[in-house]
Design a protein around this motif. Structure first.
Motif, PDB file in Angstrom:
ATOM      1  N   ASP A  93       0.827  -1.210   0.000  1.00 52.26           N
ATOM      2  CA  ASP A  93       0.000   0.000   0.000  1.00 52.26           C
ATOM      3  C   ASP A  93       0.859   1.258   0.000  1.00 52.26           C
ATOM      4  OD1 ASP A  93      -2.692   1.248   0.270  1.00 52.26           O
ATOM      5  OD2 ASP A  93      -1.857   1.956   2.169  1.00 52.26           O
ATOM      6  N   SER A  94       1.944   1.242   0.766  1.00 50.78           N
ATOM      7  CA  SER A  94       2.834   2.406   0.816  1.00 50.78           C
ATOM      8  C   SER A  94       3.482   2.672  -0.534  1.00 50.78           C
ATOM      9  CB  SER A  94       3.915   2.196   1.882  1.00 50.78           C
ATOM     10  OG  SER A  94       3.346   2.109   3.162  1.00 50.78           O
ATOM     11  N   ILE A  95       3.826   1.601  -1.243  1.00 51.96           N
ATOM     12  CA  ILE A  95       4.457   1.767  -2.556  1.00 51.96           C
ATOM     13  C   ILE A  95       3.437   2.272  -3.574  1.00 51.96           C
ATOM     14  CG2 ILE A  95       5.644   0.541  -4.420  1.00 51.96           C
ATOM     15  CD1 ILE A  95       6.857  -1.244  -2.159  1.00 51.96           C
ATOM     16  N   PHE A  96       2.190   1.854  -3.457  1.00 47.55           N
ATOM     17  CA  PHE A  96       1.135   2.412  -4.313  1.00 47.55           C
ATOM     18  C   PHE A  96       1.068   3.926  -4.143  1.00 47.55           C
ATOM     19  CE2 PHE A  96      -0.973  -1.681  -5.225  1.00 47.55           C
ATOM     20  CZ  PHE A  96      -1.445  -1.420  -6.490  1.00 47.55           C
ATOM     21  N   LYS A  97       1.241   4.405  -2.918  1.00 43.61           N
ATOM     22  CA  LYS A  97       1.153   5.839  -2.644  1.00 43.61           C
ATOM     23  C   LYS A  97       2.359   6.593  -3.196  1.00 43.61           C
ATOM     24  CE  LYS A  97      -1.588   5.117   1.550  1.00 43.61           C
ATOM     25  NZ  LYS A  97      -1.589   5.137   3.030  1.00 43.61           N
ATOM     26  N   ILE A  98       3.525   5.965  -3.141  1.00 43.94           N
ATOM     27  CA  ILE A  98       4.757   6.640  -3.538  1.00 43.94           C
ATOM     28  C   ILE A  98       5.061   6.473  -5.027  1.00 43.94           C
ATOM     29  CG2 ILE A  98       7.274   6.670  -3.157  1.00 43.94           C
ATOM     30  CD1 ILE A  98       6.588   5.662  -0.291  1.00 43.94           C
ATOM     31  N   ARG A  99       4.843   5.248  -5.545  1.00 39.83           N
ATOM     32  CA  ARG A  99       5.154   4.951  -6.941  1.00 39.83           C
ATOM     33  C   ARG A  99       3.952   4.258  -7.595  1.00 39.83           C
ATOM     34  NH1 ARG A  99       8.736   6.396 -10.201  1.00 39.83           N
ATOM     35  NH2 ARG A  99       9.369   4.304 -10.854  1.00 39.83           N
ATOM     36  N   PRO A 100       2.812   4.959  -7.738  1.00 40.82           N
ATOM     37  CA  PRO A 100       1.586   4.299  -8.229  1.00 40.82           C
ATOM     38  C   PRO A 100       1.690   3.738  -9.635  1.00 40.82           C
ATOM     39  CG  PRO A 100       1.323   6.687  -8.216  1.00 40.82           C
ATOM     40  CD  PRO A 100       2.603   6.400  -7.486  1.00 40.82           C
ATOM     41  N   ASN A 101       2.596   4.270 -10.456  1.00 39.81           N
ATOM     42  CA  ASN A 101       2.724   3.801 -11.835  1.00 39.81           C
ATOM     43  C   ASN A 101       3.903   2.864 -12.041  1.00 39.81           C
ATOM     44  OD1 ASN A 101       0.487   5.377 -12.811  1.00 39.81           O
ATOM     45  ND2 ASN A 101       1.804   7.182 -12.649  1.00 39.81           N
ATOM     46  N   SER A 102       4.524   2.429 -10.945  1.00 40.21           N
ATOM     47  CA  SER A 102       5.705   1.566 -11.049  1.00 40.21           C
ATOM     48  C   SER A 102       5.370   0.264 -11.754  1.00 40.21           C
ATOM     49  CB  SER A 102       6.261   1.263  -9.658  1.00 40.21           C
ATOM     50  OG  SER A 102       7.269   0.271  -9.745  1.00 40.21           O
ATOM     51  N   LYS A 103       6.249  -0.119 -12.676  1.00 39.01           N
ATOM     52  CA  LYS A 103       6.064  -1.386 -13.385  1.00 39.01           C
ATOM     53  C   LYS A 103       6.406  -2.575 -12.492  1.00 39.01           C
ATOM     54  CE  LYS A 103       6.671   0.401 -18.071  1.00 39.01           C
ATOM     55  NZ  LYS A 103       6.484   1.801 -17.689  1.00 39.01           N
ATOM     56  N   VAL A 104       6.998  -2.297 -11.332  1.00 42.74           N
ATOM     57  CA  VAL A 104       7.341  -3.361 -10.391  1.00 42.74           C
ATOM     58  C   VAL A 104       6.116  -3.808  -9.585  1.00 42.74           C
ATOM     59  CG1 VAL A 104       8.772  -3.945  -8.370  1.00 42.74           C
ATOM     60  CG2 VAL A 104       9.733  -2.596 -10.220  1.00 42.74           C
ATOM     61  N   LEU A 105       5.111  -2.954  -9.474  1.00 43.07           N
ATOM     62  CA  LEU A 105       3.979  -3.242  -8.590  1.00 43.07           C
ATOM     63  C   LEU A 105       3.263  -4.574  -8.882  1.00 43.07           C
ATOM     64  CD1 LEU A 105       2.342   0.197  -7.781  1.00 43.07           C
ATOM     65  CD2 LEU A 105       2.829  -1.626  -6.146  1.00 43.07           C
TER      66      LEU A 105
END
Length: 371
Positions: free
Chosen positions: A175-187
């Motif tokens: 959830d924290s990474i969604f907030k910081i890097r919402p368009n990351s291809k790693v998600l």
């Protein structure tokens, strides 16, 4: 430099080799610290393209290629392999080959220079590596404000979605990474990586938070396949009744194992990780037979002689069945199992309890169930 390689270190997965349009150029530069007699790497990158490249005498290497999209890549030697995140912004990577605590030679990543996605991938995969964090992350992914916001949202969360502190920790991570890097291809990769700790409901919630581009990426498609498989193998679901011939050409009926704990173990004679798993599985089987525990080994072989020989060599003194259709085994296809070893533990009523289990997890289950 394309070669036909005589070793293959990915026996636990099925790799469909096929041609795809590739239009993104990338360059992989790096150095293997303390180079030894190793003089080449083999690489598998998105869309399952395979190639090899040389390592110079000083350990440095340079490889250029094309891919259709960024993603997880596996590189290795005849002794070891490692996964890296490859995109057009990966500048440099330092690797070391050394023995682990069991004496096996393994490749490790010392540091990387690259994109935010590169850093995110290594921060996630190797969170306890101070070297990685120091050379790739200039700040924590979680500010105090974000942590407080998470704790507040957790207190309001629905219990069916976040049903344990353990699951909540991984929920917070993603959830924290969604907030910081919402368009990351790693998600998409990250959600699949944490699948065993998130559970099907949380995975679905995160999947629908992905952008269309993320969902349509290879990692996104793989995540959807994993979701579909886990939906079929959801704990509490009854396992499908089936019939298959055993190693002596007799009909085996799954329904004959009523009122027993059953481990359905998908494996094959050609799968090295499966064979490595067998000594631990034998030990667990003998230790817990008193609890009316049975194992059904479902082989994804197509060569009967090799299957029978592997049963004998590995001492698999339990029920062994196969339709000898190889990767097209009917039961494996029904449950979308494309990577082995893979096992499913069932309770005495035939309901799924655990999936993708290791011998130690099975042992713990019986220990906790019969205290």
């Amino acid at each position: 430099m394309k070669q036909l390689l005589y070793f293959f270190f990915f026996s636990s997965f099925f790799f469909p080799f096929f041609s795809q349009s590739q239009d993104l150029a990338f360059t992989l530069r790096g150095k293997l610290q303390q180079p030894s007699s190793i003089n080449s790497f083999v690489i598998f990158y998105p869309k399952m393209h395979m190639d090899s490249f040389l390592i110079k005498a000083d350990g440095s290497f340079l490889y250029s290629g094309n891919f259709s999209e960024p993603g997880e890549v596996q590189i290795g030697t005849r002794k070891s392999s490692i996964k890296i995140w490859l995109d057009t912004n990966l500048k440099y990577i330092y690797l070391t080959e050394k023995p682990n605590q069991n004496g096996k030679i393994v490749l490790t990543v010392d540091s990387v220079i690259g994109s935010e996605d590169t850093y995110l991938y290594y921060y996630t995969l190797l969170p306890k590596s101070r070297e990685i964090i120091r050379t790739t992350i200039n700040r924590s992914f979680y500010s105090q404000k974000e942590i407080e916001a998470f704790n507040d949202s957790l207190s309001k969360a629905n219990k069916p979605v976040i049903d344990s502190l353990h699951k909540a920790i991984f929920f917070r991570e993603v959830d924290s990474i969604f907030k910081i890097r919402p368009n990351s291809k790693v998600l998409p990769w990250l959600i699949r990586f944490y699948a065993p700790n998130l559970g099907i409901d949380v995975m679905q919630e995160f999947y629908y938070r992905l952008t269309t581009e993320q969902q349509n990426s290879k990692s996104g498609i793989d995540l959807l396949k994993e979701l579909n498989k886990r939906q079929l193998l959801k704990p509490g679901t009854y396992f499908e009744d089936f019939t298959m011939n055993d190693s002596k050409d007799r009909k085996f009926y799954f329904s004959s194992l009523q009122d027993k704990y059953v481990l359905i173990d998908f494996w094959a004679s050609w799968c090295s990780p499966c064979r490595v798993n067998h000594p631990g599985l034998r030990e667990v089987y003998l230790k817990n037979k008193q609890y009316e525990f049975e194992i059904v080994g479902v082989s994804l072989d197509d060569d009967k002689q090799k299957w029978i020989q592997a049963i004998q060599d590995d001492g698999l003194n339990w029920i062994n069945v196969s339709d000898l259709k190889g990767r097209n085994n009917v039961l494996a296809m029904k449950y979308k199992i494309t990577g082995i070893p893979f096992s499913v533990l069932l309770d005495k009523k035939g309901r799924i309890v655990l999936i993708k289990t290791l011998p130690g997890e099975i042992d713990t289950f019986f220990k906790n169930s019969h205290q």
